[in-house]
Scaffold this motif. Structure first.
Motif, short mmCIF file in Angstrom:
data_model
loop_
_atom_site.label_atom_id
_atom_site.label_comp_id
_atom_site.label_asym_id
_atom_site.label_seq_id
_atom_site.Cartn_x
_atom_site.Cartn_y
_atom_site.Cartn_z
N LEU A 1 0.79 -1.31 0.02
CA LEU A 1 -0.02 -0.01 -0.10
C LEU A 1 0.96 1.24 0.02
CD1 LEU A 1 -2.93 1.41 0.16
CD2 LEU A 1 -2.46 1.09 2.80
N LEU A 2 1.93 1.23 0.78
CA LEU A 2 2.72 2.38 0.89
C LEU A 2 3.63 2.64 -0.30
CD1 LEU A 2 4.15 4.57 2.45
CD2 LEU A 2 6.03 2.77 3.14
N ARG A 3 3.99 1.58 -1.14
CA ARG A 3 4.63 1.48 -2.40
C ARG A 3 3.60 2.09 -3.65
NH1 ARG A 3 6.80 -3.18 -0.95
NH2 ARG A 3 5.30 -4.53 -2.11
N MET A 4 2.31 1.63 -3.32
CA MET A 4 1.41 2.01 -4.47
C MET A 4 1.33 3.61 -4.21
SD MET A 4 -2.44 1.28 -4.75
CE MET A 4 -3.00 2.42 -3.41
N ARG A 5 0.93 4.14 -2.93
CA ARG A 5 0.63 5.57 -2.73
C ARG A 5 1.87 6.39 -3.10
NH1 ARG A 5 -2.88 5.20 2.79
NH2 ARG A 5 -4.82 4.58 1.92
N ARG A 6 3.09 5.86 -2.84
CA ARG A 6 4.39 6.61 -2.99
C ARG A 6 4.48 6.56 -4.58
NH1 ARG A 6 8.64 5.44 1.85
NH2 ARG A 6 7.80 6.80 3.21
N MET A 7 4.11 5.80 -5.31
CA MET A 7 4.32 5.83 -6.79
C MET A 7 3.34 6.71 -7.24
SD MET A 7 3.61 3.79 -10.22
CE MET A 7 1.85 3.92 -9.57
N LEU A 8 2.07 6.70 -6.98
CA LEU A 8 1.07 7.77 -7.27
C LEU A 8 1.52 8.92 -7.01
CD1 LEU A 8 -2.17 5.77 -6.46
CD2 LEU A 8 -1.33 6.09 -8.77
N LEU A 9 2.07 9.28 -5.91
CA LEU A 9 2.65 10.64 -5.51
C LEU A 9 3.64 11.41 -6.59
CD1 LEU A 9 2.66 12.90 -3.19
CD2 LEU A 9 4.72 11.52 -2.55
N VAL A 10 4.54 10.33 -6.69
CA VAL A 10 5.82 10.51 -7.61
C VAL A 10 5.24 10.99 -9.06
CG1 VAL A 10 8.10 9.74 -8.68
CG2 VAL A 10 7.63 9.51 -6.15
N VAL A 11 4.47 10.03 -9.60
CA VAL A 11 3.86 10.29 -10.88
C VAL A 11 3.30 11.30 -11.07
CG1 VAL A 11 2.30 9.14 -12.60
CG2 VAL A 11 3.85 7.76 -11.37
N TRP A 12 2.07 11.80 -10.37
CA TRP A 12 1.34 12.85 -10.29
C TRP A 12 2.04 13.99 -10.28
CZ3 TRP A 12 -2.28 12.66 -13.27
CH2 TRP A 12 -3.26 11.29 -13.39
N LEU A 13 2.90 14.34 -9.08
CA LEU A 13 3.53 15.50 -8.84
C LEU A 13 5.00 15.68 -9.76
CD1 LEU A 13 3.40 15.74 -5.01
CD2 LEU A 13 2.04 17.24 -6.54
N GLY A 14 5.39 14.42 -10.34
CA GLY A 14 6.39 14.35 -11.26
C GLY A 14 6.06 15.16 -12.60
N LEU B 1 9.79 23.85 -8.86
CA LEU B 1 10.09 23.15 -7.79
C LEU B 1 9.30 22.94 -6.74
CD1 LEU B 1 14.06 24.34 -7.89
CD2 LEU B 1 13.07 22.10 -8.91
N VAL B 2 8.31 23.69 -6.68
CA VAL B 2 7.40 23.69 -5.38
C VAL B 2 6.48 22.40 -5.48
CG1 VAL B 2 5.27 24.52 -4.53
CG2 VAL B 2 7.18 26.22 -5.41
N PRO B 3 6.18 21.87 -6.69
CA PRO B 3 5.72 20.55 -6.42
C PRO B 3 6.53 19.29 -6.36
CG PRO B 3 4.97 21.46 -8.54
CD PRO B 3 6.02 22.27 -7.90
N LEU B 4 7.78 19.54 -6.55
CA LEU B 4 8.70 18.66 -6.53
C LEU B 4 9.12 18.72 -4.76
CD1 LEU B 4 10.65 16.72 -7.70
CD2 LEU B 4 12.18 18.52 -7.67
N ALA B 5 9.09 19.66 -4.08
CA ALA B 5 9.12 20.02 -2.58
C ALA B 5 8.19 19.31 -1.97
CB ALA B 5 9.49 21.36 -2.19
N THR B 6 6.80 19.52 -2.62
CA THR B 6 5.63 18.73 -1.92
C THR B 6 5.70 17.28 -2.04
OG1 THR B 6 4.38 20.73 -2.58
CG2 THR B 6 3.19 18.90 -2.03
N ALA B 7 6.21 16.80 -3.17
CA ALA B 7 6.49 15.34 -3.30
C ALA B 7 7.56 14.83 -2.20
CB ALA B 7 7.09 15.09 -4.68
N VAL B 8 8.56 15.51 -1.66
CA VAL B 8 9.35 15.15 -0.83
C VAL B 8 8.84 15.08 0.61
CG1 VAL B 8 11.64 15.62 0.78
CG2 VAL B 8 11.28 15.88 -1.99
N TRP B 9 7.89 16.19 0.90
CA TRP B 9 7.03 16.31 2.00
C TRP B 9 5.99 15.13 2.16
CZ3 TRP B 9 1.78 17.51 2.78
CH2 TRP B 9 1.46 17.82 4.01
N GLY B 10 5.49 14.95 1.17
CA GLY B 10 4.63 13.70 0.74
C GLY B 10 4.86 12.55 1.04
N TRP B 11 6.19 12.38 0.53
CA TRP B 11 6.90 10.84 0.81
C TRP B 11 6.79 10.63 2.09
CZ3 TRP B 11 8.53 7.73 -3.10
CH2 TRP B 11 9.53 6.59 -2.81
N VAL B 12 7.36 11.56 2.87
CA VAL B 12 7.51 11.35 4.28
C VAL B 12 6.17 11.15 5.26
CG1 VAL B 12 8.11 12.42 6.71
CG2 VAL B 12 9.67 12.65 4.47
N MET B 13 5.08 11.95 4.82
CA MET B 13 3.91 11.93 5.46
C MET B 13 3.06 10.58 4.93
SD MET B 13 3.57 14.46 7.17
CE MET B 13 5.10 14.50 7.56
#
Length: 173
Positions: free
Chosen positions: A31-44, A67-79
């Motif tokens: 589940l974590l892998r799926m959610r992180r992959m979706l985060l990276v794809v959409w924010l990427g 770079l703002v969405p990229l920073a959001t992706a880093v924060w989202g990864w942790v969250m």
């Protein structure tokens, strides 16, 4: 150490308290892998699209705002990791416990006798990652609960067990 010593008694007492506590099961890492992959794809995609758009319309200097969405992706990864670790469930004798939440902990107790329907669902992305969700429906809409991201075999086992326990408990009503 003697059998009746205070150290042994204290240790035995703590084991007795733990025996009353529910046995919690966490969600699988898929589940974590799926959610992180979706985060990276959409924010990427958003980062690249915004960089190209700003670069063409406003100039290369403005493209740095992409770079703002990229920073959001880093924060989202942790969250996402923190949120995933907060989800757990426990099967007890008379009810199912579901606990979740990082800042605001939420614990749902669903008595087996109150369950009306137990569903196993799996959308296309979940199926790709080999995941399924169990959704519990009760008479009160506010107590409907979901356990996301389970292995399909575990989801089916849980559905069958909860349905069996629900039928046994509701027969006495």
């Amino acid at each position: 150490m003697e059998t009746g010593s205070p150290e042994n008694t204290a240790h035995t007492g703590s084991n007795e308290m733990k025996a009353d506590e529910p046995v919690w099961t966490g969600l699988p890492p898929g589940l974590l892998r799926m959610r992180r992959m979706l985060l990276v794809v959409w924010l990427g995609l958003l980062t690249v699209g915004l960089a190209v758009l700003l670069g063409l319309v406003a100039g290369a200097g403005w493209a740095a705002f992409a770079l703002v969405p990229l920073a959001t992706a880093v924060w989202g990864w942790v969250m996402l990791g923190r949120n995933w670790r907060s989800w757990r469930y426990a099967e007890r004798a008379d009810d199912l416990l579901i606990s979740r939440g990082v800042l605001w902990r939420e614990e749902t107790v669903v008595p087996y006798g109150r369950m009306q329907l137990v569903e196993v669902t799996s959308g296309p992305v979940e199926r790709h990652f080999g995941l399924a969700s169990v959704q519990l429906h009760t008479a009160a809409a506010a107590t409907d609960a979901t356990i996301p991201g389970l292995d399909p075999a575990e989801a089916e086992r849980l559905r069958d067990r909860l349905t069996e326990l629900g039928e046994a408990r509701s027969a006495g009503l």
